[in-house]
Design a protein around this motif. Structure first.
Motif, PDB file in Angstrom:
ATOM      1  N   ILE D  19       0.833  -1.199   0.000  1.00 22.30           N
ATOM      2  CA  ILE D  19       0.000   0.000   0.000  1.00 22.30           C
ATOM      3  C   ILE D  19       0.869   1.250   0.000  1.00 22.30           C
ATOM      4  O   ILE D  19       0.627   2.201  -0.721  1.00 22.30           O
ATOM      5  CB  ILE D  19      -0.930   0.020   1.236  1.00 22.30           C
ATOM      6  CG1 ILE D  19      -1.764  -1.267   1.238  1.00 22.30           C
ATOM      7  CG2 ILE D  19      -1.837   1.243   1.219  1.00 22.30           C
ATOM      8  CD1 ILE D  19      -2.165  -1.735   2.599  1.00 22.30           C
ATOM      9  N   ASN D  20       1.947   1.207   0.808  1.00 19.53           N
ATOM     10  CA  ASN D  20       2.753   2.406   0.972  1.00 19.53           C
ATOM     11  C   ASN D  20       3.922   2.458  -0.005  1.00 19.53           C
ATOM     12  O   ASN D  20       4.460   1.438  -0.400  1.00 19.53           O
ATOM     13  CB  ASN D  20       3.309   2.477   2.396  1.00 19.53           C
ATOM     14  CG  ASN D  20       2.187   2.576   3.407  1.00 19.53           C
ATOM     15  OD1 ASN D  20       1.159   3.197   3.136  1.00 19.53           O
ATOM     16  ND2 ASN D  20       2.379   1.931   4.538  1.00 19.53           N
ATOM     17  N   LYS D  21       4.286   3.674  -0.330  1.00 22.05           N
ATOM     18  CA  LYS D  21       5.479   3.890  -1.146  1.00 22.05           C
ATOM     19  C   LYS D  21       6.711   3.573  -0.295  1.00 22.05           C
ATOM     20  O   LYS D  21       6.826   4.032   0.835  1.00 22.05           O
ATOM     21  CB  LYS D  21       5.551   5.359  -1.567  1.00 22.05           C
ATOM     22  CG  LYS D  21       4.600   5.703  -2.693  1.00 22.05           C
ATOM     23  CD  LYS D  21       4.929   7.097  -3.234  1.00 22.05           C
ATOM     24  CE  LYS D  21       4.169   7.358  -4.507  1.00 22.05           C
ATOM     25  NZ  LYS D  21       3.203   8.437  -4.421  1.00 22.05           N
ATOM     26  N   VAL D  22       7.623   2.771  -0.825  1.00 21.67           N
ATOM     27  CA  VAL D  22       8.862   2.512  -0.088  1.00 21.67           C
ATOM     28  C   VAL D  22       9.807   3.690  -0.270  1.00 21.67           C
ATOM     29  O   VAL D  22      10.533   4.072   0.631  1.00 21.67           O
ATOM     30  CB  VAL D  22       9.575   1.239  -0.612  1.00 21.67           C
ATOM     31  CG1 VAL D  22      10.594   0.763   0.380  1.00 21.67           C
ATOM     32  CG2 VAL D  22       8.575   0.158  -0.928  1.00 21.67           C
ATOM     33  N   LEU D  23       9.778   4.241  -1.476  1.00 24.55           N
ATOM     34  CA  LEU D  23      10.557   5.449  -1.744  1.00 24.55           C
ATOM     35  C   LEU D  23       9.584   6.511  -2.236  1.00 24.55           C
ATOM     36  O   LEU D  23       8.710   6.233  -3.053  1.00 24.55           O
ATOM     37  CB  LEU D  23      11.625   5.177  -2.804  1.00 24.55           C
ATOM     38  CG  LEU D  23      12.753   4.253  -2.351  1.00 24.55           C
ATOM     39  CD1 LEU D  23      13.658   3.913  -3.511  1.00 24.55           C
ATOM     40  CD2 LEU D  23      13.554   4.890  -1.225  1.00 24.55           C
ATOM     41  N   ASP D  24       9.761   7.721  -1.725  1.00 23.92           N
ATOM     42  CA  ASP D  24       8.757   8.743  -1.957  1.00 23.92           C
ATOM     43  C   ASP D  24       9.429  10.016  -2.498  1.00 23.92           C
ATOM     44  O   ASP D  24      10.027  10.767  -1.739  1.00 23.92           O
ATOM     45  CB  ASP D  24       8.059   9.018  -0.607  1.00 23.92           C
ATOM     46  CG  ASP D  24       6.806   9.832  -0.780  1.00 23.92           C
ATOM     47  OD1 ASP D  24       6.528  10.241  -1.928  1.00 23.92           O
ATOM     48  OD2 ASP D  24       6.122  10.052   0.229  1.00 23.92           O
ATOM     49  N   HIS D  25       9.374  10.194  -3.793  1.00 22.29           N
ATOM     50  CA  HIS D  25       9.933  11.392  -4.431  1.00 22.29           C
ATOM     51  C   HIS D  25      11.337  11.725  -3.962  1.00 22.29           C
ATOM     52  O   HIS D  25      11.589  12.789  -3.414  1.00 22.29           O
ATOM     53  CB  HIS D  25       9.001  12.590  -4.223  1.00 22.29           C
ATOM     54  CG  HIS D  25       7.659  12.360  -4.844  1.00 22.29           C
ATOM     55  ND1 HIS D  25       7.445  12.514  -6.192  1.00 22.29           N
ATOM     56  CD2 HIS D  25       6.487  11.929  -4.330  1.00 22.29           C
ATOM     57  CE1 HIS D  25       6.193  12.210  -6.465  1.00 22.29           C
ATOM     58  NE2 HIS D  25       5.587  11.841  -5.361  1.00 22.29           N
ATOM     59  N   VAL D  26      12.247  10.773  -4.177  1.00 23.74           N
ATOM     60  CA  VAL D  26      13.629  10.975  -3.749  1.00 23.74           C
ATOM     61  C   VAL D  26      14.417  11.704  -4.830  1.00 23.74           C
ATOM     62  O   VAL D  26      14.318  11.364  -6.003  1.00 23.74           O
ATOM     63  CB  VAL D  26      14.289   9.613  -3.434  1.00 23.74           C
ATOM     64  CG1 VAL D  26      15.769   9.787  -3.106  1.00 23.74           C
ATOM     65  CG2 VAL D  26      13.556   8.926  -2.302  1.00 23.74           C
ATOM     66  N   ASN D  27      15.180  12.685  -4.423  1.00 22.66           N
ATOM     67  CA  ASN D  27      16.027  13.460  -5.342  1.00 22.66           C
ATOM     68  C   ASN D  27      17.433  13.553  -4.787  1.00 22.66           C
ATOM     69  O   ASN D  27      17.608  13.937  -3.640  1.00 22.66           O
ATOM     70  CB  ASN D  27      15.500  14.899  -5.460  1.00 22.66           C
ATOM     71  CG  ASN D  27      14.371  14.983  -6.448  1.00 22.66           C
ATOM     72  OD1 ASN D  27      14.564  14.741  -7.633  1.00 22.66           O
ATOM     73  ND2 ASN D  27      13.191  15.308  -5.944  1.00 22.66           N
ATOM     74  N   PHE D  28      18.435  13.194  -5.540  1.00 19.38           N
ATOM     75  CA  PHE D  28      19.815  13.523  -5.165  1.00 19.38           C
ATOM     76  C   PHE D  28      20.752  13.216  -6.331  1.00 19.38           C
ATOM     77  O   PHE D  28      20.378  12.570  -7.304  1.00 19.38           O
ATOM     78  CB  PHE D  28      20.254  12.790  -3.891  1.00 19.38           C
ATOM     79  CG  PHE D  28      20.386  11.295  -4.025  1.00 19.38           C
ATOM     80  CD1 PHE D  28      21.627  10.709  -4.294  1.00 19.38           C
ATOM     81  CD2 PHE D  28      19.291  10.448  -3.837  1.00 19.38           C
ATOM     82  CE1 PHE D  28      21.765   9.345  -4.393  1.00 19.38           C
ATOM     83  CE2 PHE D  28      19.414   9.077  -3.937  1.00 19.38           C
ATOM     84  CZ  PHE D  28      20.653   8.523  -4.221  1.00 19.38           C
ATOM     85  N   ARG D  29      21.997  13.706  -6.209  1.00 20.72           N
ATOM     86  CA  ARG D  29      23.028  13.456  -7.206  1.00 20.72           C
ATOM     87  C   ARG D  29      24.270  12.959  -6.498  1.00 20.72           C
ATOM     88  O   ARG D  29      24.531  13.327  -5.362  1.00 20.72           O
ATOM     89  CB  ARG D  29      23.421  14.762  -7.898  1.00 20.72           C
ATOM     90  CG  ARG D  29      22.440  15.281  -8.913  1.00 20.72           C
ATOM     91  CD  ARG D  29      22.674  16.780  -9.075  1.00 20.72           C
ATOM     92  NE  ARG D  29      21.694  17.319 -10.015  1.00 20.72           N
ATOM     93  CZ  ARG D  29      21.996  17.687 -11.251  1.00 20.72           C
ATOM     94  NH1 ARG D  29      23.250  17.583 -11.683  1.00 20.72           N
ATOM     95  NH2 ARG D  29      21.081  18.148 -12.054  1.00 20.72           N
ATOM     96  N   VAL D  30      25.037  12.145  -7.194  1.00 14.79           N
ATOM     97  CA  VAL D  30      26.306  11.692  -6.628  1.00 14.79           C
ATOM     98  C   VAL D  30      27.423  12.116  -7.572  1.00 14.79           C
ATOM     99  O   VAL D  30      27.330  11.899  -8.780  1.00 14.79           O
ATOM    100  CB  VAL D  30      26.320  10.162  -6.456  1.00 14.79           C
ATOM    101  CG1 VAL D  30      27.663   9.702  -5.917  1.00 14.79           C
ATOM    102  CG2 VAL D  30      25.195   9.711  -5.546  1.00 14.79           C
ATOM    103  N   ASP D  31      28.467  12.733  -6.998  1.00  9.96           N
ATOM    104  CA  ASP D  31      29.593  13.191  -7.818  1.00  9.96           C
ATOM    105  C   ASP D  31      30.513  12.032  -8.168  1.00  9.96           C
ATOM    106  O   ASP D  31      30.682  11.103  -7.387  1.00  9.96           O
ATOM    107  CB  ASP D  31      30.405  14.253  -7.050  1.00  9.96           C
ATOM    108  CG  ASP D  31      29.655  15.563  -7.001  1.00  9.96           C
ATOM    109  OD1 ASP D  31      28.689  15.718  -7.785  1.00  9.96           O
ATOM    110  OD2 ASP D  31      30.016  16.414  -6.159  1.00  9.96           O
ATOM    111  N   ARG D  32      31.104  12.148  -9.350  1.00  9.01           N
ATOM    112  CA  ARG D  32      32.068  11.144  -9.793  1.00  9.01           C
ATOM    113  C   ARG D  32      33.229  11.064  -8.794  1.00  9.01           C
ATOM    114  O   ARG D  32      33.780  12.076  -8.379  1.00  9.01           O
ATOM    115  CB  ARG D  32      32.594  11.538 -11.171  1.00  9.01           C
ATOM    116  CG  ARG D  32      33.365  10.469 -11.882  1.00  9.01           C
ATOM    117  CD  ARG D  32      33.780  10.974 -13.243  1.00  9.01           C
ATOM    118  NE  ARG D  32      32.638  11.157 -14.140  1.00  9.01           N
ATOM    119  CZ  ARG D  32      32.108  10.170 -14.860  1.00  9.01           C
ATOM    120  NH1 ARG D  32      32.596   8.972 -14.806  1.00  9.01           N
ATOM    121  NH2 ARG D  32      31.076  10.408 -15.647  1.00  9.01           N
TER     122      ARG D  32
END
Lengths: 274, 262, 199, 284
Positions: D19-32
């Motif tokens: 029923i529930n979202k496990v991940l909810d509108h996640v935003n991020f970046r990872v640098d090389r």
């Protein structure tokens, strides 16, 4: 509750010697922690306390009774063992059924079972999950479920094998509460753990194992003060202790409060010297 | 039931041969025996296989398995086919309650030698070949990666499951389930074990599938390589030719006999 | 064909070794307890419910190959039987014949008949009537002595034996299916609608 | 080559039937080339996130997915796990579940992924030898992997992923089943790998360790990315405990010293910094 281990040795069928003459006495309600590297013989030792393994030589006495006189299933009323991997211990289709299984087997009264389910499920934080399938729980919840099923049987001695493995901050807090609660009820709790911070915060007495021997058995302050010996056993004290040792404080603190005391004491001393 | 692929390296010339040669031997010798109209050829092949087993230094195992399987089935089939086969015309013995017919006896013997040739050749291949060697050889022939995986994984997973079963038995004992004692107790104890063994294995396996995927299990269109190289010996080529020729000759002989030329 | 290919996901494929293991555990149990049964299809039937007919058929094949490799090559021709049973059960489950106890019983009966006929034909044509690897061979022999009919005897022995055997196997699988956690089951689309014992 | 190697954009996921979202509108970046840590309470969605990064979601586990993930320019949704595995590798918690179960020896285990790519035998041999040395498993190369200790198997698992030359390595609580020494060993190896230019993404519960290794820390709580930043900015955030994460003990020491006026230095988040701070404070 009194556990006596007399010159216990154990050799696996593969001829690997896992325990070499361990002698210990554990008594009363003070929780005991067993620490040491993987393969030091911690789990092998603990498995002797409910007869899952039988001594190759030496003796194990629970309240004066030789372990060999009963089967593991019979000992399970008195000695509860929470396994390292919860998946091995759960097999029914709901948490409630898991909780009720042991006591039913022992012939506990129905009302008592009901009361215990309520008490234990609250303690381990699964009161809302009683009808969930154990395999649908998160790994932390599963661990608390196995702790719950053992506590349901109300044994006098409880053995935890790596209960902190994979626990988050909340889980660690809950474990602490459980250990305190067991102590208040007059139970003896023996815990194997790698997490020195957890050990330092919850246990007074530490047994350090190395290559099948119990090489240290003392109060926590004395054990963590033996830096060299611990290094040989590949054990690092908890962070607070390490900072204190790194800054050459004279005492060996484990808690924030003790740290500040040690720090202030040392500061006083230095100011006096100047 | 014994559950092990107890391959023990004995460093013989049979071991060094390419597993595909051994597979071809099973097919060639087995089919020859099967199509040839009388049991004599099969008997010859069996003796040959026994000689090979001596070279491979596994003659004891070979005799044990072949006789262990051969004697009871011979008795059984002689009884069934010899006494009751509808083909029976020539009576060779009268046992009172039934009569033994020549046709049935020959048919029974034919089945027995065919089975034993397959069994013996298979046993020789199995006992002189490491499974990963066999899979590597089959991969060379173009066996799909997934099929190779199934065979290897099954061989590795089954002992793991048996180990797991004993851990689960311990943890059930710690919950008060009696698993020792008489036969009845043990049956009773095994039933609650079955559930956790199966369920936890299934769930573990799902996780293991993740590992496979992230390591390229599903990559398509690549000719796969293996770390284990299939063993090869200079005898492989000539042997392959001989085995194929043997099968062809038997086939021709059989056909000639069928049409009454021989 | 698209549907067949859909079943061959890694997720389904990796279940096969475990299912084979389950088959073998059942088989070992029987020989350990000296029961005159096989119980060597628990895994195949289970996987038929989870991943569909084709995966189940492969599971049957691999089981027999494995047995041939480690125990006795006599098992090899019987792989046809395991494969047929896997297929039949898989298709029945697909068409909803596992949703309730009674429907499962029908699937069980169909599977039993499939097994009996195919196994008997193999025993009769490949082995001439008996394989000598289990106790039922003697029973078959006795039947033949009494009725003088080889194929009939092989068939009826096999039928009796299979009816009991498959009954137990299906009962075990049915109860297992109700115990499999939802989170796991939800990844296998075949069975998702067909979960028994749940409303 | 951009600075960002991995980008998670407005990503949400719900498992089948859940029923529930496990991940909810996640935003991020990872640098090389960075050492990126993900922390959060159990059930906050860390493992699901790791599985999403390598494509196991949505290609292996099915469910409802929104938003997207780009790994070095590749769209996870559109690329197969096999293709992604050339860029990104995953090591997870239970070492024994990471064996391919096709190998009779550790060497074969290491070779498995290479074989799937058709790497020729000679190259394979070289790579295996190199990897065995790096992971310190050269003495067990001919042993059966199922007979090794947990620590050794975890090193084999790490080796068999790393041997595929991924540019990003994702480690999902891969040390929880090891003793402190075993865990330390793994982290040392990972640090070395990171030093050679590989981007590392680590999920771990040991905050002291996270503080000393991470370049950047992401905090997940209830499936949402609630905080991202340098270890210092994350661990000195007073709201951290609300997300079910305790800061390293060193933060506690700093706070206590500061409160009583023994120091006015900025918060120590590693052991060395902490010792330094205490030593200075002792001098008065």
């Amino acid at each position: 509750m009194k556990v006596e281990i007399k010159d216990l040795s154990y050799v696996y069928p593969s001829q690997d010697c896992a325990l070499r003459g361990v002698s210990l006495v554990m008594e009363g309600t003070t929780p005991v922690a067993i620490v040491g590297q993987n393969g030091a013989g911690k789990t092998t030792l603990v498995k002797h306390l409910n007869g899952l393994l039988r001594p190759t030589s030496g003796q194990v006495l629970i309240d004066g009774v030789d372990i060999n006189t009963h089967t593991t299933a019979q000992w399970s009323r008195k000695v509860g063992y929470v396994f390292q991997n919860p998946d091995d211990q759960l097999f029914l289709e709901s948490v409630r059924k898991e909780f009720e299984f042991g006591p039913k087997h022992m012939g506990m009264r129905k009302e008592e079972i009901g009361e215990r389910v309520e008490y234990v499920s609250n303690l381990v934080g699964l009161a809302d999950q009683l009808d969930t399938h154990p395999f649908d729980l998160t790994s932390t919840q599963k661990r608390f479920c196995t702790i719950g099923i053992i506590m349901m049987m109300n044994p006098d001695l409880i053995l935890f094998d790596e209960p902190t493995c994979g626990q988050d901050a909340q889980g660690i807090r809950r474990l602490r509460k459980i250990i305190q609660e067991l102590r208040n009820q007059g139970k003896l709790c023996i815990t194997i753990s790698h997490d020195m911070r957890f050990v330092a915060e919850n246990f007074k007495r530490i047994i350090v194992m190395k290559k099948g021997e119990a090489i240290l058995d003392d109060d926590i302050e004395k054990v963590f003060a033996r830096t060299e010996t611990l290094k040989q056993c590949f054990i690092t004290p908890p962070p607070i202790t390490r900072v204190a040792q790194g800054a050459d404080l004279k005492k060996t603190p484990f808690t924030g409060k003790a740290f500040m005391e040690a720090f202030e004491e040392e500061r006083e001393r230095r100011i006096c010297q100047m | 039931m014994e559950m092990s692929n107890d391959f023990v390296p004995k460093n013989t010339i049979i071991e060094k041969m390419n597993p595909n040669t051994k597979l071809l031997a099973i097919i060639s010798l087995g089919i020859s025996t099967l199509i040839f109209p009388n049991p004599a050829l099969g008997l010859g092949v069996l003796i040959f296989l026994f000689v090979v087993s001596c070279i491979a230094k596994i003659q004891k195992t070979f005799l044990k398995v072949v006789l262990g399987f051969g004697i009871p089935i011979t008795v059984m089939l002689l009884f069934i086919q010899g006494l009751y086969s509808p083909k029976n015309k020539t009576i060779i013995a009268d046992l009172g309650f039934a009569q033994m017919g020549l046709e049935g006896v020959l048919y029974a013997l034919k089945i027995v030698v065919t089975l034993l040739v397959f069994l013996g050749a298979f046993l020789l291949m199995n006992k002189t070949t490491h499974i990963s060697n066999l899979v590597a050889a089959l991969t060379d022939l173009g066996l799909p990666n997934k099929a190779g995986y199934l065979v290897l994984a099954t061989l590795n997973v089954v002992p793991q499951m048996q180990k797991r079963m004993s851990v689960i038995r311990q943890s059930q004992e710690a919950r008060g389930v009696e698993t020792q004692g008489g036969l009845f107790n043990r049956i009773k104890a095994y039933i609650p074990l079955l559930g956790p063994v199966i369920l936890s294995s299934l769930i573990d396996m799902q996780e293991r599938g993740m590992t496979l995927e992230t390591r390229g299990f599903g990559i398509n269109g690549v000719r796969r390589t293996t770390y284990v190289k299939a063993t090869r010996s200079p005898m492989d080529k000539p042997l392959n030719v001989i085995l194929i020729l043997f099968l062809l000759i038997v086939l021709i002989l059989t056909l000639l006999m069928k049409f009454g030329i021989l | 064909m698209g549907i067949i290919k859909d079943q061959f996901t890694t997720k389904s494929l990796v279940l096969i070794p475990i299912a084979v293991g389950i088959n073998l555990i059942g088989g070992t149990l029987c020989s350990l307890l000296k029961l005159p049964l096989f119980l060597d299809m628990i895994g195949t039937i289970l996987i038929a419910c989870l991943s569909g007919p084709w995966i189940a058929a492969i599971c049957g094949l691999v089981t027999n190959i494995f047995l041939a490799l480690v125990a006795n090559p006599v098992y090899l021709p019987y792989s046809v039987v395991s494969m047929l049973c896997g297929l039949v059960t898989g298709f029945m489950v697909r068409s909803g014949f596992f949703e309730s106890k009674w429907k499962a019983v029908i699937t069980c009966l169909v599977c039993t008949v499939t097994n009996t006929i195919s196994a008997s034909l193999i025993t009769f044509f490949v082995y001439g009537g008996a394989t000598g690897i289990n106790g039922t061979s003697f029973f078959t022999a006795a039947m033949i002595a009494a009725t003088k009919e080889i194929l009939f005897s092989v068939l009826s022995t096999s039928m009796l034996e299979n009816l009991i055997d498959k009954g137990i196997v299906f009962a075990i699988v049915y109860s297992l299916m109700s115990k499999i956690p939802r989170r796991f089951l939800s990844q296998y689309s075949v069975s998702i609608r067909k979960r028994p014992a749940e409303t | 080559m951009g600075k960002t190697i991995l980008e998670v954009k407005d990503f949400s996921f719900t498992y089948n039937q859940a029923i529930n979202k496990v991940l909810d509108h996640v935003n991020f970046r990872v640098d090389r080339g960075s050492f990126f840590c993900i922390i959060g309470a159990n059930g906050s969605g860390k493992s699901t996130l790791c599985n999403s990064l390598v494509g196991l979601i949505p290609h292996y586990f099915s469910g409802e997915m929104e938003g997207g993930i780009r790994v070095d320019g590749m769209d996870v949704r559109k690329s197969s796990i096999g293709e992604l595995s050339q860029k990104i590798g995953l090591v997870f918690q239970n070492p024994f579940n990471q064996l391919s179960y096709t190998a009779g020896t550790v060497a074969e285990e290491l070779a498995y992924g290479l074989g799937n790519r058709g790497v020729p035998g000679k190259v394979m041999q070289e790579k295996i030898e190199h990897m065995a040395q790096l992971m310190r498993i050269d003495d067990v190369l001919s042993k059966n992997p199922t007979e090794l200790s947990g620590g050794q198997v975890q090193r084999v698992a790490l080796g068999s992923v790393f041997i595929l030359d991924p540019e990003i390595l994702v480690l999902d609580e891969c040390t929880t089943q090891l003793d402190p020494l075993g865990a330390e060993e793994i982290f040392e190896i990972v640090k070395k790998i990171n030093g050679s230019g590989v981007t590392v993404i680590v999920v771990d519960h040991d905050m002291e360790r996270v503080a000393s290794y991470a370049d950047e820390v992401l905090v997940l709580s209830g499936g949402r990315a609630v905080k991202i930043g340098s270890p210092r900015s994350v661990f000195t955030d007073p709201e951290l405990e609300q997300y079910g994460v305790n800061p390293p003990e060193y933060v506690k020491i700093s706070d206590m010293l500061r409160k009583k006026g023994y120091t006015n230095r900025e918060t120590a988040i590693t052991e060395d910094q902490s010792i330094q701070m205490v030593k200075e404070a002792l001098k008065g």
